[in-house]
Scaffold this motif. Structure first.
Motif, PDB file in Angstrom:
ATOM      1  N   ASP A  10       2.176   6.112  -0.052  1.00 39.08           N
ATOM      2  CA  ASP A  10       2.478   5.558  -1.380  1.00 39.08           C
ATOM      3  C   ASP A  10       1.173   5.566  -2.179  1.00 39.08           C
ATOM      4  O   ASP A  10       0.441   4.572  -2.208  1.00 39.08           O
ATOM      5  CB  ASP A  10       3.038   4.144  -1.253  1.00 39.08           C
ATOM      6  CG  ASP A  10       3.403   3.534  -2.612  1.00 39.08           C
ATOM      7  OD1 ASP A  10       3.431   4.300  -3.601  1.00 39.08           O
ATOM      8  OD2 ASP A  10       3.620   2.312  -2.686  1.00 39.08           O
ATOM      9  N   GLN A  38      -0.789   6.454  -5.787  1.00 40.99           N
ATOM     10  CA  GLN A  38      -0.732   6.745  -7.216  1.00 40.99           C
ATOM     11  C   GLN A  38      -1.482   8.040  -7.525  1.00 40.99           C
ATOM     12  O   GLN A  38      -2.528   8.317  -6.937  1.00 40.99           O
ATOM     13  CB  GLN A  38      -1.363   5.607  -8.028  1.00 40.99           C
ATOM     14  CG  GLN A  38      -0.496   4.377  -8.181  1.00 40.99           C
ATOM     15  CD  GLN A  38      -1.143   3.351  -9.093  1.00 40.99           C
ATOM     16  OE1 GLN A  38      -2.295   3.502  -9.515  1.00 40.99           O
ATOM     17  NE2 GLN A  38      -0.409   2.300  -9.409  1.00 40.99           N
ATOM     18  N   ARG A  61      -1.293   3.231   1.540  1.00 42.96           N
ATOM     19  CA  ARG A  61      -1.079   2.953   0.117  1.00 42.96           C
ATOM     20  C   ARG A  61      -2.404   3.036  -0.637  1.00 42.96           C
ATOM     21  O   ARG A  61      -3.457   2.667  -0.107  1.00 42.96           O
ATOM     22  CB  ARG A  61      -0.451   1.573  -0.075  1.00 42.96           C
ATOM     23  CG  ARG A  61       0.900   1.408   0.595  1.00 42.96           C
ATOM     24  CD  ARG A  61       1.567   0.118   0.151  1.00 42.96           C
ATOM     25  NE  ARG A  61       0.875  -1.063   0.641  1.00 42.96           N
ATOM     26  CZ  ARG A  61       1.168  -1.700   1.772  1.00 42.96           C
ATOM     27  NH1 ARG A  61       2.131  -1.240   2.556  1.00 42.96           N
ATOM     28  NH2 ARG A  61       0.500  -2.774   2.125  1.00 42.96           N
ATOM     29  N   GLN A  71      -3.651   2.449  -4.887  1.00 38.86           N
ATOM     30  CA  GLN A  71      -3.319   2.245  -6.287  1.00 38.86           C
ATOM     31  C   GLN A  71      -4.528   1.677  -7.029  1.00 38.86           C
ATOM     32  O   GLN A  71      -5.442   1.107  -6.419  1.00 38.86           O
ATOM     33  CB  GLN A  71      -2.124   1.303  -6.425  1.00 38.86           C
ATOM     34  CG  GLN A  71      -2.316  -0.060  -5.772  1.00 38.86           C
ATOM     35  CD  GLN A  71      -1.073  -0.925  -5.882  1.00 38.86           C
ATOM     36  OE1 GLN A  71      -0.270  -0.760  -6.792  1.00 38.86           O
ATOM     37  NE2 GLN A  71      -0.921  -1.853  -4.941  1.00 38.86           N
TER      38      GLN A  71
END
Length: 379
Positions: free
Chosen positions: A261, A263, A300, A302
């Motif tokens: 995940d 960005q 992840r 972000q």
């Protein structure tokens, strides 16, 4: 190189002795030419022709002070009292030689009196030989200024040199520490991978073994070829992580599932190379390897509030052994292995206090390692 860096480099470069020597005596000639021509009522009538004897005086002063470079260099390593005594004695000696020469030059310029005339006794009526040593104390302080500038400039650039050597030593130590941490490959990973390849060969699955060996070689080449001091884009870090995960997927098959995940904005930011691999390896060792099926690792990334947030989470068991934070990691924690301590130490070296690191239990079990870094864009 920008203009600021140019002046910094120029300021750190010691000028040659002859450059400073000539400029210093040229400045002496300029200042006293202006004084005699503009402010001294007795010599103002000569205008800037006074420049001629002053040039000769400056040349004599330059010649007389030139040997001081060697003399001071020889005595500068002695005791402070010896250095001070040497400076005073040399200043007196040179002032006693320079002053009568300088006064004779001025006498010749104003009154056309030469040293030969004085020898024959053809001096002006009011002349006294003591006049040849007028301003000797002034000359003494002129030579003293030259001496102080000589020692001061040399001491200044000596300090700069020592500071540069200190900074270079600190930088080399910094680089060595980073390299040591970066190249600290977990022997368990190599052992397990090579053991898995050996097992595949014994089973006759040469195709899978070759594929696994090729991925291992590519991953190791990536880890060793990249400069430990240079940060890489997160996109490249994730590519290297995929090489590692491809190897582990061959080992664990359906027991290992990976989710990303990330960005798009975060992919172009800079991070230390091989930052995530030890975190994923930690999850595989303490989570996936302990499970019979349905192991999940999630990566992840972000950007929030101009900070890069990275996280590696798993759904492994043994959550009781997971600490609530790691600053520093508790020794008794099973999750605080060499890999995590390596990551924490590298972050400390690279970012000082400008980072965050934590390891906690996940909301649905397992472990979550979070790293927060300042946003860095490629140049």
């Amino acid at each position: 190189m920008n203009l600021k860096q140019f002046f910094v480099n120029v300021g750190d470069t010691k000028p040659s002795f002859w450059t400073l020597h000539v400029l210093g005596w040229a400045f002496y000639v300029l200042i006293f030419t202006i004084e005699y021509a503009a402010f001294n009522p007795y010599t103002a009538k000569t205008g800037y022709l006074i420049l001629l004897p002053l040039i000769c005086s400056g040349l004599v002063g330059g010649v007389l002070t030139w040997p001081l470079r060697s003399i001071y260099g020889y005595f500068s390593k002695g005791a402070p009292l010896i250095v001070i005594a040497t400076i005073i004695v040399m200043c007196i000696l040179i002032a006693a030689i320079w002053t009568p020469i300088k006064n004779l030059l001025l006498m010749y310029f104003f009154d056309h009196v030469t040293l030969y005339d004085l020898y024959l006794g053809n001096q002006p009526e009011d002349f006294h030989y003591g006049e040849l040593f007028l301003t000797v104390t002034y000359s003494f302080f002129m030579i003293m200024v030259w001496s102080c500038l000589y020692f001061g400039i040399n001491y200044h650039f000596k300090l700069l040199r020592e500071k540069q050597l200190h900074l270079e030593a600190a930088r080399l130590s910094h680089v060595a520490q980073i390299k040591m941490l970066r190249y600290q490959i977990n022997p368990h990973f190599l052992f397990n991978t090579l053991n898995a390849i050996s097992t595949l060969v014994l089973r006759g699955d040469k195709s899978t073994a070759n594929s696994m060996l090729a991925r291992l070689a590519t991953f190791l080449r990536f880890s060793l070829d990249n400069d430990p001091e240079q940060k890489i884009r997160l996109y490249e870090e994730l590519k290297a992580l995929m090489l590692y995960l491809d190897i582990e997927k061959i080992r664990f098959a359906d027991r290992l599932n990976v989710k990303f995940d990330v960005q798009l904005e975060a992919e172009r930011l800079l991070v230390p190379g091989l930052l995530l691999q030890p975190l994923v390896e930690n999850s595989i060792k303490y989570a996936i390897a302990q499970m019979e099926a349905d192991g999940v690792i999630e990566i992840r990334a972000q950007v929030l509030n101009n900070l890069l947030h990275l996280a590696v989470a798993d759904n492994g068991p043994n959550t009781d052994s997971i600490p609530t934070s790691t600053a520093p990691l508790p020794k008794e924690s099973q999750r605080g292995g060499v890999g995590l301590k390596n990551v924490v130490e590298r972050l400390r070296v690279l970012y000082a206090d400008n980072y965050q690191f934590s390891i906690r239990q996940g909301e649905n079990g397992g472990c979550v390692v979070r790293i927060v870094l300042p946003v860095e864009l490629p140049a």
